[in-house]
Design a protein around this motif. Structure first.
Motif, PDB file in Angstrom:
ATOM      1  N   TRP A   1       0.836  -1.202   0.000  1.00 38.80           N
ATOM      2  CA  TRP A   1       0.000   0.000   0.000  1.00 38.80           C
ATOM      3  C   TRP A   1       0.868   1.249   0.000  1.00 38.80           C
ATOM      4  CZ3 TRP A   1      -5.125   0.435   3.031  1.00 38.80           C
ATOM      5  CH2 TRP A   1      -5.948  -0.664   2.738  1.00 38.80           C
ATOM      6  N   ASP A   2       0.243   2.365  -0.399  1.00 38.79           N
ATOM      7  CA  ASP A   2       0.820   3.674  -0.135  1.00 38.79           C
ATOM      8  C   ASP A   2       0.785   3.903   1.378  1.00 38.79           C
ATOM      9  OD1 ASP A   2       0.874   4.128  -2.898  1.00 38.79           O
ATOM     10  OD2 ASP A   2      -1.145   4.946  -2.875  1.00 38.79           O
ATOM     11  N   PRO A   3       1.575   4.831   1.892  1.00 37.16           N
ATOM     12  CA  PRO A   3       1.460   5.178   3.313  1.00 37.16           C
ATOM     13  C   PRO A   3       0.042   5.619   3.648  1.00 37.16           C
ATOM     14  CG  PRO A   3       3.447   6.116   2.383  1.00 37.16           C
ATOM     15  CD  PRO A   3       2.657   5.560   1.228  1.00 37.16           C
ATOM     16  N   VAL A   4      -0.497   5.081   4.745  1.00 35.14           N
ATOM     17  CA  VAL A   4      -1.877   5.334   5.141  1.00 35.14           C
ATOM     18  C   VAL A   4      -1.950   6.548   6.058  1.00 35.14           C
ATOM     19  CG1 VAL A   4      -3.848   4.384   6.394  1.00 35.14           C
ATOM     20  CG2 VAL A   4      -2.512   2.916   4.877  1.00 35.14           C
ATOM     21  N   LEU A   5      -2.910   7.383   5.826  1.00 37.09           N
ATOM     22  CA  LEU A   5      -3.136   8.545   6.672  1.00 37.09           C
ATOM     23  C   LEU A   5      -3.894   8.105   7.913  1.00 37.09           C
ATOM     24  CD1 LEU A   5      -2.787  11.698   6.612  1.00 37.09           C
ATOM     25  CD2 LEU A   5      -5.147  11.796   5.797  1.00 37.09           C
ATOM     26  N   GLY A   6      -3.272   8.267   9.088  1.00 39.13           N
ATOM     27  CA  GLY A   6      -3.924   7.919  10.334  1.00 39.13           C
ATOM     28  C   GLY A   6      -4.727   9.078  10.901  1.00 39.13           C
ATOM     29  N   MET A   7      -5.451   8.804  11.974  1.00 40.60           N
ATOM     30  CA  MET A   7      -6.341   9.803  12.555  1.00 40.60           C
ATOM     31  C   MET A   7      -5.584  11.038  13.045  1.00 40.60           C
ATOM     32  SD  MET A   7      -9.563  10.380  13.116  1.00 40.60           S
ATOM     33  CE  MET A   7     -10.355   8.765  13.172  1.00 40.60           C
ATOM     34  N   ASN A   8      -4.461  10.840  13.711  1.00 37.74           N
ATOM     35  CA  ASN A   8      -3.724  11.979  14.252  1.00 37.74           C
ATOM     36  C   ASN A   8      -3.198  12.889  13.145  1.00 37.74           C
ATOM     37  OD1 ASN A   8      -4.171  11.114  16.858  1.00 37.74           O
ATOM     38  ND2 ASN A   8      -2.191  10.089  17.053  1.00 37.74           N
ATOM     39  N   LEU A   9      -2.623  12.282  12.096  1.00 36.64           N
ATOM     40  CA  LEU A   9      -2.107  13.084  10.989  1.00 36.64           C
ATOM     41  C   LEU A   9      -3.243  13.760  10.245  1.00 36.64           C
ATOM     42  CD1 LEU A   9       0.211  14.103   9.292  1.00 36.64           C
ATOM     43  CD2 LEU A   9       0.164  11.954   7.997  1.00 36.64           C
ATOM     44  N   ARG A  10      -4.359  13.040  10.075  1.00 38.64           N
ATOM     45  CA  ARG A  10      -5.513  13.659   9.421  1.00 38.64           C
ATOM     46  C   ARG A  10      -5.983  14.880  10.196  1.00 38.64           C
ATOM     47  NH1 ARG A  10     -11.740  12.361   9.945  1.00 38.64           N
ATOM     48  NH2 ARG A  10     -11.098  13.214  11.957  1.00 38.64           N
ATOM     49  N   ASN A  11      -6.094  14.744  11.518  1.00 37.18           N
ATOM     50  CA  ASN A  11      -6.552  15.862  12.333  1.00 37.18           C
ATOM     51  C   ASN A  11      -5.585  17.036  12.265  1.00 37.18           C
ATOM     52  OD1 ASN A  11      -8.784  14.389  13.029  1.00 37.18           O
ATOM     53  ND2 ASN A  11      -7.995  13.756  15.032  1.00 37.18           N
ATOM     54  N   ALA A  12      -4.290  16.739  12.198  1.00 36.35           N
ATOM     55  CA  ALA A  12      -3.292  17.813  12.073  1.00 36.35           C
ATOM     56  C   ALA A  12      -3.450  18.528  10.738  1.00 36.35           C
ATOM     57  CB  ALA A  12      -1.890  17.236  12.212  1.00 36.35           C
ATOM     58  N   ARG A  13      -3.696  17.771   9.662  1.00 40.01           N
ATOM     59  CA  ARG A  13      -3.899  18.388   8.347  1.00 40.01           C
ATOM     60  C   ARG A  13      -5.136  19.286   8.360  1.00 40.01           C
ATOM     61  NH1 ARG A  13       0.896  17.473   5.733  1.00 40.01           N
ATOM     62  NH2 ARG A  13       1.321  15.251   5.465  1.00 40.01           N
ATOM     63  N   ILE A  14      -6.212  18.796   8.975  1.00 35.79           N
ATOM     64  CA  ILE A  14      -7.439  19.580   9.035  1.00 35.79           C
ATOM     65  C   ILE A  14      -7.205  20.877   9.798  1.00 35.79           C
ATOM     66  CG2 ILE A  14      -9.769  19.629  10.030  1.00 35.79           C
ATOM     67  CD1 ILE A  14      -9.917  16.617   9.370  1.00 35.79           C
TER      68      ILE A  14
END
Length: 287
Positions: A7-20
């Protein structure tokens, strides 16, 4: 960041929240939490969305509602509900009442009571809300045959105006006709270049056919795919969000319509598509 084999690197919840937090302004998040304001912004940006037949903001407006002005088939929605709660649908008028999808009578009194519940904030995170009538959306025949009863939709994850991943969500008998993956709706990966389904899942189990209709899924095409992507691309400019999930339906007569714009889209699309969002996110940041 999580990396799964193949797989490509998966976006986890913490990184997603930081991006948001980094890319989605508070004012933009506040806007998309207001469905009516979002529809106005989308319309101004040239993104197709369902028109508003009537907007009710107070109990006196319910009392003065022109019932004869409502179409025979409509969707009644809270303005700020979550998860599709509080929606009432009419599939036709029968003299002094309307009919549900199962043919059950919907009386004027029942509609008025539902309107008051919406205004009282019963389906909203806030104590008060508005109510909207919209024309009933009927799925394009090519998607309707892939679904069991309810309305299928397309979720497109965008970084700015660039679509990154897309999936089709198909209602099943187990999902109660709703396109919610956690209720056992089908999640079908859609190839961005062609609009064709490449594979599909129910939960974690792969499926090549819809379990209720028997229709083959892999290889089926989403109708009006270029217009679907164009509608998704317009959502960032309309709302001010830089990371978003655009929920789009394809109406039988009106084509693609933006149903909702999400400032905090879920991460399950990565499981459905087998593609991670972290690589796409990093690539977007470099441009």
């Amino acid at each position: 960041m999580i990396r799964l084999r193949g797989w490509d690197p998966v976006l986890g919840m913490n990184l997603r929240n930081a991006r948001i937090a980094e890319q989605n302004p508070t004012a933009a998040i506040r806007l998309v939490n207001d469905k009516y304001a979002t529809k106005e912004a989308l319309t101004a940006a040239g993104a197709p969305t369902s028109p508003t037949v009537a907007l009710l903001r107070s109990r006196p407006e319910v009392s003065s509602l022109d019932w004869s002005g409502l179409p025979d088939c409509w969707a009644l929605k809270p303005n700020q509900s979550l998860g599709g709660n509080g929606i009432m649908l009419s599939f036709g008028r029968r003299r002094s009442h309307w009919s549900s999808s199962s043919g059950k009578r919907i009386t004027r009194e029942a509609v008025a009571d539902h309107l008051r519940r919406i205004l009282d904030g019963e389906f909203s995170p806030r104590p008060n809300d508005w109510a909207m009538f919209e024309p009933l959306i009927r799925a394009h025949p090519d998607l309707d045959r892939l679904s069991h009863q309810g309305l299928p939709d397309i979720r497109v994850i965008c970084r700015g105006d660039r679509p990154q991943l897309a999936m089709l969500r198909l209602p099943t008998r187990f999902s109660g006709g709703r396109a919610n993956l956690h209720q056992k709706a089908i999640g079908a990966a859609v190839d961005l270049a062609t609009g064709r389904i490449t594979h599909a899942l129910i939960g974690r189990a792969a499926t090549g056919h819809h379990p209720d209709t028997g229709e083959p899924l892999v290889g089926a095409s989403v109708p009006h795919w270029p217009e679907v992507l164009d509608a998704a691309r317009r959502c960032a400019g309309a709302t001010g969000l830089r990371y978003l999930g655009a929920d789009i339906v394809v109406d039988a007569d009106r084509g693609p319509l933006v149903l909702e714009v999400n400032a905090r889209p879920g991460l399950q699309i990565q499981n459905v598509t087998g593609r991670g969002l972290a690589t796409a996110s990093a690539r977007h940041r470099r441009h």
